[in-house]
Design a protein around this motif. Structure first.
Motif, PDB file in Angstrom:
ATOM      1  N   ASN A 267       0.842  -1.184   0.144  1.00 40.53           N
ATOM      2  CA  ASN A 267       0.163  -0.135  -0.049  1.00 40.53           C
ATOM      3  C   ASN A 267       0.798   1.322   0.063  1.00 40.53           C
ATOM      4  O   ASN A 267       1.593   1.430   0.854  1.00 40.53           O
ATOM      5  CB  ASN A 267      -0.912  -0.089   1.225  1.00 40.53           C
ATOM      6  CG  ASN A 267      -1.826  -1.245   1.184  1.00 40.53           C
ATOM      7  OD1 ASN A 267      -2.577  -1.166   0.242  1.00 40.53           O
ATOM      8  ND2 ASN A 267      -2.016  -1.872   2.229  1.00 40.53           N
ATOM      9  N   LYS A 269       0.991   5.616  -0.509  1.00 40.57           N
ATOM     10  CA  LYS A 269       0.109   6.874  -0.590  1.00 40.57           C
ATOM     11  C   LYS A 269       0.816   7.545  -1.717  1.00 40.57           C
ATOM     12  O   LYS A 269       2.126   8.040  -1.457  1.00 40.57           O
ATOM     13  CB  LYS A 269       0.503   7.410   0.938  1.00 40.57           C
ATOM     14  CG  LYS A 269      -0.251   6.753   2.069  1.00 40.57           C
ATOM     15  CD  LYS A 269      -0.437   7.355   3.309  1.00 40.57           C
ATOM     16  CE  LYS A 269      -1.240   6.689   4.357  1.00 40.57           C
ATOM     17  NZ  LYS A 269      -1.378   7.281   5.677  1.00 40.57           N
ATOM     18  N   ASN A 271      -0.236  10.698  -4.902  1.00 41.82           N
ATOM     19  CA  ASN A 271      -1.227  11.150  -6.069  1.00 41.82           C
ATOM     20  C   ASN A 271      -1.098  10.945  -7.325  1.00 41.82           C
ATOM     21  O   ASN A 271      -1.644  11.457  -8.211  1.00 41.82           O
ATOM     22  CB  ASN A 271      -1.036  12.834  -5.668  1.00 41.82           C
ATOM     23  CG  ASN A 271      -0.060  13.448  -5.979  1.00 41.82           C
ATOM     24  OD1 ASN A 271       0.754  12.651  -6.513  1.00 41.82           O
ATOM     25  ND2 ASN A 271       0.052  14.815  -5.793  1.00 41.82           N
ATOM     26  N   LYS A 272      -0.080   9.957  -7.699  1.00 39.46           N
ATOM     27  CA  LYS A 272       0.015   9.552  -9.034  1.00 39.46           C
ATOM     28  C   LYS A 272      -0.902   8.920  -9.267  1.00 39.46           C
ATOM     29  O   LYS A 272      -1.349   7.827  -8.880  1.00 39.46           O
ATOM     30  CB  LYS A 272       1.367   8.811  -9.015  1.00 39.46           C
ATOM     31  CG  LYS A 272       2.716   9.705  -8.573  1.00 39.46           C
ATOM     32  CD  LYS A 272       2.949  11.025  -9.400  1.00 39.46           C
ATOM     33  CE  LYS A 272       4.061  11.756  -9.031  1.00 39.46           C
ATOM     34  NZ  LYS A 272       4.197  13.125  -9.623  1.00 39.46           N
ATOM     35  N   THR A 273      -1.517   8.816 -10.614  1.00 39.71           N
ATOM     36  CA  THR A 273      -2.383   8.099 -11.219  1.00 39.71           C
ATOM     37  C   THR A 273      -2.034   7.371 -12.546  1.00 39.71           C
ATOM     38  O   THR A 273      -1.035   7.645 -13.027  1.00 39.71           O
ATOM     39  CB  THR A 273      -3.797   9.036 -11.564  1.00 39.71           C
ATOM     40  OG1 THR A 273      -3.321   9.860 -12.305  1.00 39.71           O
ATOM     41  CG2 THR A 273      -4.437   9.674 -10.216  1.00 39.71           C
ATOM     42  N   THR A 275      -1.442   3.754 -14.241  1.00 41.37           N
ATOM     43  CA  THR A 275      -1.266   2.323 -14.414  1.00 41.37           C
ATOM     44  C   THR A 275       0.125   1.988 -13.568  1.00 41.37           C
ATOM     45  O   THR A 275       1.078   2.663 -13.816  1.00 41.37           O
ATOM     46  CB  THR A 275      -0.971   1.756 -15.887  1.00 41.37           C
ATOM     47  OG1 THR A 275      -2.177   2.078 -16.846  1.00 41.37           O
ATOM     48  CG2 THR A 275      -1.033   0.272 -15.924  1.00 41.37           C
ATOM     49  N   ARG A 292      -4.815  -1.614  -7.478  1.00 39.28           N
ATOM     50  CA  ARG A 292      -6.364  -1.054  -7.469  1.00 39.28           C
ATOM     51  C   ARG A 292      -6.006   0.279  -6.907  1.00 39.28           C
ATOM     52  O   ARG A 292      -5.380   0.534  -5.831  1.00 39.28           O
ATOM     53  CB  ARG A 292      -7.334  -1.960  -6.837  1.00 39.28           C
ATOM     54  CG  ARG A 292      -6.951  -2.182  -5.373  1.00 39.28           C
ATOM     55  CD  ARG A 292      -8.343  -2.727  -4.640  1.00 39.28           C
ATOM     56  NE  ARG A 292      -7.899  -3.164  -3.284  1.00 39.28           N
ATOM     57  CZ  ARG A 292      -7.821  -2.122  -2.307  1.00 39.28           C
ATOM     58  NH1 ARG A 292      -8.654  -1.029  -2.458  1.00 39.28           N
ATOM     59  NH2 ARG A 292      -7.837  -2.473  -1.056  1.00 39.28           N
ATOM     60  N   LYS A 293      -6.745   1.545  -7.462  1.00 33.14           N
ATOM     61  CA  LYS A 293      -6.617   2.613  -6.878  1.00 33.14           C
ATOM     62  C   LYS A 293      -7.347   2.706  -5.541  1.00 33.14           C
ATOM     63  O   LYS A 293      -8.261   2.215  -5.404  1.00 33.14           O
ATOM     64  CB  LYS A 293      -7.061   3.747  -7.847  1.00 33.14           C
ATOM     65  CG  LYS A 293      -6.964   5.154  -7.448  1.00 33.14           C
ATOM     66  CD  LYS A 293      -5.499   5.339  -7.888  1.00 33.14           C
ATOM     67  CE  LYS A 293      -5.173   7.064  -7.619  1.00 33.14           C
ATOM     68  NZ  LYS A 293      -5.363   7.136  -6.129  1.00 33.14           N
ATOM     69  N   THR A 294      -6.747   3.236  -4.523  1.00 36.05           N
ATOM     70  CA  THR A 294      -7.443   3.609  -3.246  1.00 36.05           C
ATOM     71  C   THR A 294      -7.678   5.137  -3.039  1.00 36.05           C
ATOM     72  O   THR A 294      -7.170   5.954  -3.777  1.00 36.05           O
ATOM     73  CB  THR A 294      -6.530   2.883  -2.121  1.00 36.05           C
ATOM     74  OG1 THR A 294      -5.326   3.595  -2.133  1.00 36.05           O
ATOM     75  CG2 THR A 294      -6.192   1.671  -2.463  1.00 36.05           C
ATOM     76  N   GLY A 297      -3.873   6.347  -2.584  1.00 35.42           N
ATOM     77  CA  GLY A 297      -2.808   5.905  -3.472  1.00 35.42           C
ATOM     78  C   GLY A 297      -3.197   4.653  -4.139  1.00 35.42           C
ATOM     79  O   GLY A 297      -4.135   4.782  -4.950  1.00 35.42           O
ATOM     80  N   TRP A 298      -2.166   3.553  -3.779  1.00 37.33           N
ATOM     81  CA  TRP A 298      -2.428   2.386  -4.500  1.00 37.33           C
ATOM     82  C   TRP A 298      -2.250   1.093  -3.633  1.00 37.33           C
ATOM     83  O   TRP A 298      -1.634   1.429  -2.732  1.00 37.33           O
ATOM     84  CB  TRP A 298      -1.330   2.047  -5.790  1.00 37.33           C
ATOM     85  CG  TRP A 298      -1.725   3.254  -6.858  1.00 37.33           C
ATOM     86  CD1 TRP A 298      -1.299   4.331  -7.238  1.00 37.33           C
ATOM     87  CD2 TRP A 298      -2.566   2.851  -8.204  1.00 37.33           C
ATOM     88  NE1 TRP A 298      -1.891   4.987  -8.111  1.00 37.33           N
ATOM     89  CE2 TRP A 298      -2.526   3.980  -8.954  1.00 37.33           C
ATOM     90  CE3 TRP A 298      -3.234   1.824  -8.617  1.00 37.33           C
ATOM     91  CZ2 TRP A 298      -3.145   4.083 -10.092  1.00 37.33           C
ATOM     92  CZ3 TRP A 298      -3.900   1.756  -9.786  1.00 37.33           C
ATOM     93  CH2 TRP A 298      -4.039   2.613 -10.787  1.00 37.33           C
ATOM     94  N   ILE A 314       4.625   3.807 -11.130  1.00 36.66           N
ATOM     95  CA  ILE A 314       3.157   4.403 -11.430  1.00 36.66           C
ATOM     96  C   ILE A 314       3.214   5.473 -12.479  1.00 36.66           C
ATOM     97  O   ILE A 314       3.830   6.305 -12.278  1.00 36.66           O
ATOM     98  CB  ILE A 314       2.452   4.739 -10.401  1.00 36.66           C
ATOM     99  CG1 ILE A 314       2.617   3.833  -9.121  1.00 36.66           C
ATOM    100  CG2 ILE A 314       1.104   5.187 -10.483  1.00 36.66           C
ATOM    101  CD1 ILE A 314       1.973   4.125  -7.761  1.00 36.66           C
TER     102      ILE A 314
END
Length: 348
Positions: A267, A269, A271-273, A275, A292-294, A297-298, A314
């Motif tokens: 997990n 933290k 703010n990058k989105t 793939t 998966r996006k949380t 974060g991811w 990412i």
């Protein structure tokens, strides 16, 4: 080393000649005189891929640990290596390091001389030139600089988090003083253990590496970096030897040997989105990862060999969605390996 920030490898040597005493310099020559030379690129390509990623952008690291080297200087004298006070002081500092890293709290060390020349407090950020920290951990110390104490006071006054993890210094600039003790009473104080980790994690917990039961994998190390576009996360498993796990506030040790982790959940933290990708460090192949996006974060689902490593990126690049999916670890029993026969051919 790679997970803790060393991203330049300087190899030892290669011989001009094997004549004379020159060949007695060790380790062995990294050149054609060594029988493994033709295969050696597997090692260097592996680290080249890691270190390329680990030089992108900047480290994401929110915790600063004051380094008590100046306290150690005051304890060095005749037969100091036999002095139990010195050994105990050193052991406590090592325990603090292992407690933080084992619970996936990355940090920098703060040298008091550097802090005196380059530090400032800007709101809730403790700045050391280009680096900024949210939490300062003060280990057990014998003496502390007046300049360090003043910086800590200002940081706490501005709302920054100062946490003591050991007895506060009884001396200021080498002179007896109650000042550090009085300041410590206004801050949070913890023994090395879970309480300390929970307090730091509230503010500075960036990466969590757990097994399928949600337990932190103690012998993993990581480095998290980001640039304007991507996030980079390198993880390695140092579990080839037994290590103590400092998991309780009374620092009771539980010796454990990390094995292969069939299911690893990371997990992070950020703010990058986009793939989440993985680079196979042995082959250089790039693959998509089960992620998966949380909310913050991811969550990445993968696996980790006993002394293996993973490199995730990412990225918002939409073209990478066509890449193949990464495979997780396949466990093979020792009995299966022993049952195989291996042919050996002389190289010359």
């Amino acid at each position: 080393q790679a997970a803790l920030g060393v991203n330049l490898r300087c190899q030892h040597l290669s011989w001009y000649t094997m004549e004379g005493e020159a060949k007695r310099d060790y380790p062995a020559s990294i050149f054609y005189q060594s029988p493994w030379w033709r295969e050696y690129r597997k090692v260097e390509d592996y680290f080249a891929r890691i270190n390329l990623a680990m030089t992108q952008g900047t480290e994401v690291r929110d915790v600063l640990v004051i380094h008590p080297v100046e306290s150690t200087w005051t304890m060095i004298g005749k037969d100091w290596m036999k002095n139990n006070d010195v050994l105990d002081f050193d052991r406590k500092f090592i325990e603090l390091r292992d407690c933080l890293l084992g619970n996936n709290i990355d940090f920098d060390y703060g040298d008091e001389e550097i802090l005196a020349r380059h530090s400032s407090v800007e709101g809730k950020a403790f700045k050391v030139k280009q680096a900024a920290y949210k939490v300062i951990v003060v280990p057990e110390m014998k003496t502390v600089r007046a300049s360090t104490l003043e910086l800590l006071r200002e940081f706490a006054k501005q709302g920054g988090k100062v946490v003591f993890a050991g007895s506060p210094a009884k001396y200021i600039d080498g002179e007896k003083s109650e000042a550090m003790k009085l300041f410590a009473e206004s801050c949070n104080n913890f023994m090395i253990g879970q309480g300390l980790i929970e307090e730091i994690s509230k503010i500075a917990g960036r990466v969590s590496i757990v097994d399928e039961n949600g337990q932190e994998i103690f012998n993993t190390l990581y480095q998290h970096r980001e640039d304007d576009v991507n996030a980079y996360l390198f993880i390695c498993n140092t579990g080839h030897e037994e290590k103590p796990a400092y998991i309780r506030d009374d620092t009771t040790l539980s010796i454990e040997r990390t094995k292969a982790v069939p299911v690893m959940i990371v997990n992070i933290k950020t703010n990058k989105t986009g793939t989440v990708l993985e680079i196979d460090l042995e082959s250089g192949k790039v693959m998509r990862v089960d992620a998966r996006k949380t909310a913050d974060g991811w969550s990445i689902k993968s696996s980790l060999a006993a002394i293996g490593s993973r490199l995730f990126i990412i990225t918002p690049d939409s073209g990478v969605r066509k890449l193949p999916q990464a495979k997780r670890l396949e466990l093979v029993s020792e009995e299966t390996i022993k049952a195989d026969n291996y042919g050996i051919i002389l190289s010359e």
